[in-house]
Design an enzyme around this catalytic site. Structure first.
Site, PDB file in Angstrom:
ATOM      1  N   ASN A  17       0.637  -1.155  -0.178  1.00  0.00           N
ATOM      2  CA  ASN A  17      -0.006  -0.120   0.100  1.00  0.00           C
ATOM      3  C   ASN A  17       0.761   1.194  -0.006  1.00  0.00           C
ATOM      4  O   ASN A  17       0.253   2.643  -0.365  1.00  0.00           O
ATOM      5  CB  ASN A  17      -0.755  -0.054   1.176  1.00  0.00           C
ATOM      6  N   TYR A  42       2.783   9.922 -11.233  1.00  0.00           N
ATOM      7  CA  TYR A  42       1.862   8.991 -10.462  1.00  0.00           C
ATOM      8  C   TYR A  42       0.996   8.181 -11.450  1.00  0.00           C
ATOM      9  O   TYR A  42       0.950   6.808 -11.166  1.00  0.00           O
ATOM     10  CB  TYR A  42       0.855   9.996  -9.625  1.00  0.00           C
ATOM     11  N   ALA A  43       0.464   8.742 -12.485  1.00  0.00           N
ATOM     12  CA  ALA A  43       0.040   7.906 -13.237  1.00  0.00           C
ATOM     13  C   ALA A  43       0.813   6.654 -13.867  1.00  0.00           C
ATOM     14  O   ALA A  43       0.467   5.731 -14.121  1.00  0.00           O
ATOM     15  CB  ALA A  43      -0.714   8.686 -14.708  1.00  0.00           C
ATOM     16  N   ALA A  44       2.039   7.085 -14.151  1.00  0.00           N
ATOM     17  CA  ALA A  44       3.196   5.989 -14.708  1.00  0.00           C
ATOM     18  C   ALA A  44       3.211   5.198 -13.627  1.00  0.00           C
ATOM     19  O   ALA A  44       3.174   3.912 -14.153  1.00  0.00           O
ATOM     20  CB  ALA A  44       4.416   6.783 -15.217  1.00  0.00           C
ATOM     21  N   SER A  45       3.254   5.463 -12.605  1.00  0.00           N
ATOM     22  CA  SER A  45       3.557   4.571 -11.513  1.00  0.00           C
ATOM     23  C   SER A  45       2.526   3.338 -11.440  1.00  0.00           C
ATOM     24  O   SER A  45       2.555   2.362 -11.316  1.00  0.00           O
ATOM     25  CB  SER A  45       3.991   5.133 -10.167  1.00  0.00           C
ATOM     26  N   LYS A  46       1.143   3.885 -11.309  1.00  0.00           N
ATOM     27  CA  LYS A  46       0.083   3.176 -10.978  1.00  0.00           C
ATOM     28  C   LYS A  46      -0.195   2.346 -12.368  1.00  0.00           C
ATOM     29  O   LYS A  46      -1.065   1.250 -12.217  1.00  0.00           O
ATOM     30  CB  LYS A  46      -1.073   4.104 -10.426  1.00  0.00           C
TER      31      LYS A  46
HETATM   32  P1  NAP Z   1      -1.092   8.339   3.164  1.00  0.00           P
HETATM   33  O1  NAP Z   1      -2.194   8.672   4.143  1.00  0.00           O
HETATM   34  O2  NAP Z   1      -0.040   9.152   2.923  1.00  0.00           O
HETATM   35  O3  NAP Z   1      -0.331   7.275   3.713  1.00  0.00           O
HETATM   36  C1  NAP Z   1       0.782   6.472   3.192  1.00  0.00           C
HETATM   37  C2  NAP Z   1       1.521   5.984   4.244  1.00  0.00           C
HETATM   38  O4  NAP Z   1       2.578   5.395   3.341  1.00  0.00           O
HETATM   39  C3  NAP Z   1       2.261   7.016   5.198  1.00  0.00           C
HETATM   40  O5  NAP Z   1       2.293   6.564   6.520  1.00  0.00           O
HETATM   41  C4  NAP Z   1       3.714   7.244   4.620  1.00  0.00           C
HETATM   42  O6  NAP Z   1       4.623   7.495   5.734  1.00  0.00           O
HETATM   43  C5  NAP Z   1       4.078   5.624   4.080  1.00  0.00           C
HETATM   44  N1  NAP Z   1       5.085   5.668   3.211  1.00  0.00           N
HETATM   45  C6  NAP Z   1       5.641   6.778   2.124  1.00  0.00           C
HETATM   46  N2  NAP Z   1       6.553   6.306   1.583  1.00  0.00           N
HETATM   47  C7  NAP Z   1       6.908   5.275   2.133  1.00  0.00           C
HETATM   48  C8  NAP Z   1       8.141   4.365   2.012  1.00  0.00           C
HETATM   49  N3  NAP Z   1       8.912   4.595   1.060  1.00  0.00           N
HETATM   50  N4  NAP Z   1       8.272   3.257   2.533  1.00  0.00           N
HETATM   51  C9  NAP Z   1       7.375   2.758   3.697  1.00  0.00           C
HETATM   52  N5  NAP Z   1       6.234   3.643   3.966  1.00  0.00           N
HETATM   53  C10 NAP Z   1       6.105   4.649   3.073  1.00  0.00           C
HETATM   54  O7  NAP Z   1      -1.734   7.992   1.709  1.00  0.00           O
HETATM   55  P2  NAP Z   1      -3.234   7.095   1.378  1.00  0.00           P
HETATM   56  O8  NAP Z   1      -4.062   8.261   0.830  1.00  0.00           O
HETATM   57  O9  NAP Z   1      -3.518   6.221   2.579  1.00  0.00           O
HETATM   58  O10 NAP Z   1      -2.774   6.288   0.145  1.00  0.00           O
HETATM   59  C11 NAP Z   1      -2.273   4.875   0.343  1.00  0.00           C
HETATM   60  C12 NAP Z   1      -2.112   4.227  -1.050  1.00  0.00           C
HETATM   61  O11 NAP Z   1      -3.502   4.190  -1.749  1.00  0.00           O
HETATM   62  C13 NAP Z   1      -0.961   4.946  -2.029  1.00  0.00           C
HETATM   63  O12 NAP Z   1      -0.344   3.823  -2.612  1.00  0.00           O
HETATM   64  C14 NAP Z   1      -1.777   5.609  -2.796  1.00  0.00           C
HETATM   65  O13 NAP Z   1      -1.107   6.022  -4.061  1.00  0.00           O
HETATM   66  C15 NAP Z   1      -3.180   5.090  -3.107  1.00  0.00           C
HETATM   67  N6  NAP Z   1      -4.247   5.747  -3.360  1.00  0.00           N
HETATM   68  C16 NAP Z   1      -4.706   6.549  -2.416  1.00  0.00           C
HETATM   69  C17 NAP Z   1      -5.852   7.411  -2.878  1.00  0.00           C
HETATM   70  C18 NAP Z   1      -6.437   8.564  -2.343  1.00  0.00           C
HETATM   71  O14 NAP Z   1      -7.447   9.198  -2.654  1.00  0.00           O
HETATM   72  N7  NAP Z   1      -6.099   8.748  -1.119  1.00  0.00           N
HETATM   73  C19 NAP Z   1      -6.320   7.249  -4.339  1.00  0.00           C
HETATM   74  C20 NAP Z   1      -5.922   6.331  -4.960  1.00  0.00           C
HETATM   75  C21 NAP Z   1      -4.971   5.583  -4.625  1.00  0.00           C
HETATM   76  P3  NAP Z   1       4.941   9.221   5.866  1.00  0.00           P
HETATM   77  O15 NAP Z   1       3.651   9.884   6.193  1.00  0.00           O
HETATM   78  O16 NAP Z   1       5.882   9.327   6.976  1.00  0.00           O
HETATM   79  O17 NAP Z   1       5.563   9.752   4.473  1.00  0.00           O
END
Ligand code: NAP
Length: 246
Positions: free
Chosen positions: A89, A154-158
């Protein structure tokens, strides 16, 4: 309890979707390994999950660091003896329009969202192949299906996550390992909260339900895909986006 006795690793477990998923899994009976960047954040979530009655350990690790990722899997196996579920995640954004995006912005997002997901899945697959069972669930996004303004990296990664998900499903099916991804729409987490109000209003209005999703909406999807109810689902990208894209 739908995950009773299963051992689950959740990366990015200290915030947002990862945190909600870890808590939901604890309530469903899973034993947890919480992985995130900062020990203090992990310790806080460990305490909250233990209060819910969950069994869990925390490991501080950056998913871009291959050695650390390998170590964390060794620690998890030493603690619980097996790994049944991995929620891949951890992810970040670092937005800019195409012509303004720096190399650092490109590299940072690709490193965490693509290489980090690869590192974790590779370590998971090694354990799960031995076990001849397992579930790997990756964090995609609607941006990985439809693209988004200002999110080239971000788009490229996903998009890459979707490709890896389908490739790994094909490679690992013969070992009884299922691999799927969830493509969330706009979910109210710290990642999205830092965006300008105008952007958030726009996101809300794009859902036919006229609201943003909650982290629990995605946690529910991961619970279903991790459970035996989804035993014939692999290679799928499940959209959970409130009808943002129909
Ligand atoms: P979030 O609240 O920012 O939580 C992400 C967590 O991952 C944070 O605790 C962060 O730590 C940690 N993290 C970041 N880089 C890391 C690394 N290199 N190694 C280990 N942990 C790391 O994000 P979220 O919104 O819950 O998103 C979770 C996932 O869902 C992501 O992959 C995101 O792309 C995907 N997603 C989210 C949404 C959305 O609308 N929220 C939509 C589509 C997809 P720090 O806070 O210390 O940086």
């Amino acid at each position: 309890m739908r995950l009773k006795g299963k051992v689950a690793i959740v990366t990015g477990a200290a915030s947002g979707i990862g945190e909600a998923t870890a808590k939901k899994f604890a309530l469903e009976g899973a034993k947890l390994v919480l992985v995130d960047l900062k020990k203090t954040d992990i310790d806080q979530k460990l305490a909250e999950i233990k209060k819910l009655g969950g069994e869990c350990i925390g490991i501080e690790a950056d998913v871009t660091d291959r050695e650390k990722v390998e170590q964390l899997f060794n620690t998890a196996v030493a603690q619980y003896g097996r790994i049944d579920i991995v929620i891949n995640n951890a992810g970040i954004t670092n937005d800019a329009k195409l012509v303004k995006m720096t190399e650092q912005q490109w590299d940072s997002v690709i490193d965490v969202n693509l290489k980090g997901v690869f590192n974790v899945a590779q370590a998971a697959a090694k354990v799960m192949i031995e076990q001849k069972s397992g579930v790997i669930l990756n964090a995609s996004s609607i941006v990985g299906i439809y693209g988004n303004f200002g999110q080239t990296n971000y788009a490229a990664s996903k998009w890459g996550v979707n490709g890896m998900t389908k490739s790994w499903a094909k490679e690992l099916g013969k070992y009884n390992i299922r691999v799927n991804a969830i493509a969330p729409g706009f979910i109210s987490t710290p990642m999205v909260e830092k965006m300008p109000d105008k952007a958030k209003e726009m996101m809300k209005s794009k859902s036919v339900l006229n609201r943003m999703g909650k982290p629990e909406d995605i946690a529910n999807g991961y619970t279903f895909l991790a459970s035996d109810e989804a035993q014939y689902i692999t290679g799928a990208i499940l959209s959970i986006d409130g009808g943002t894209v129909i």
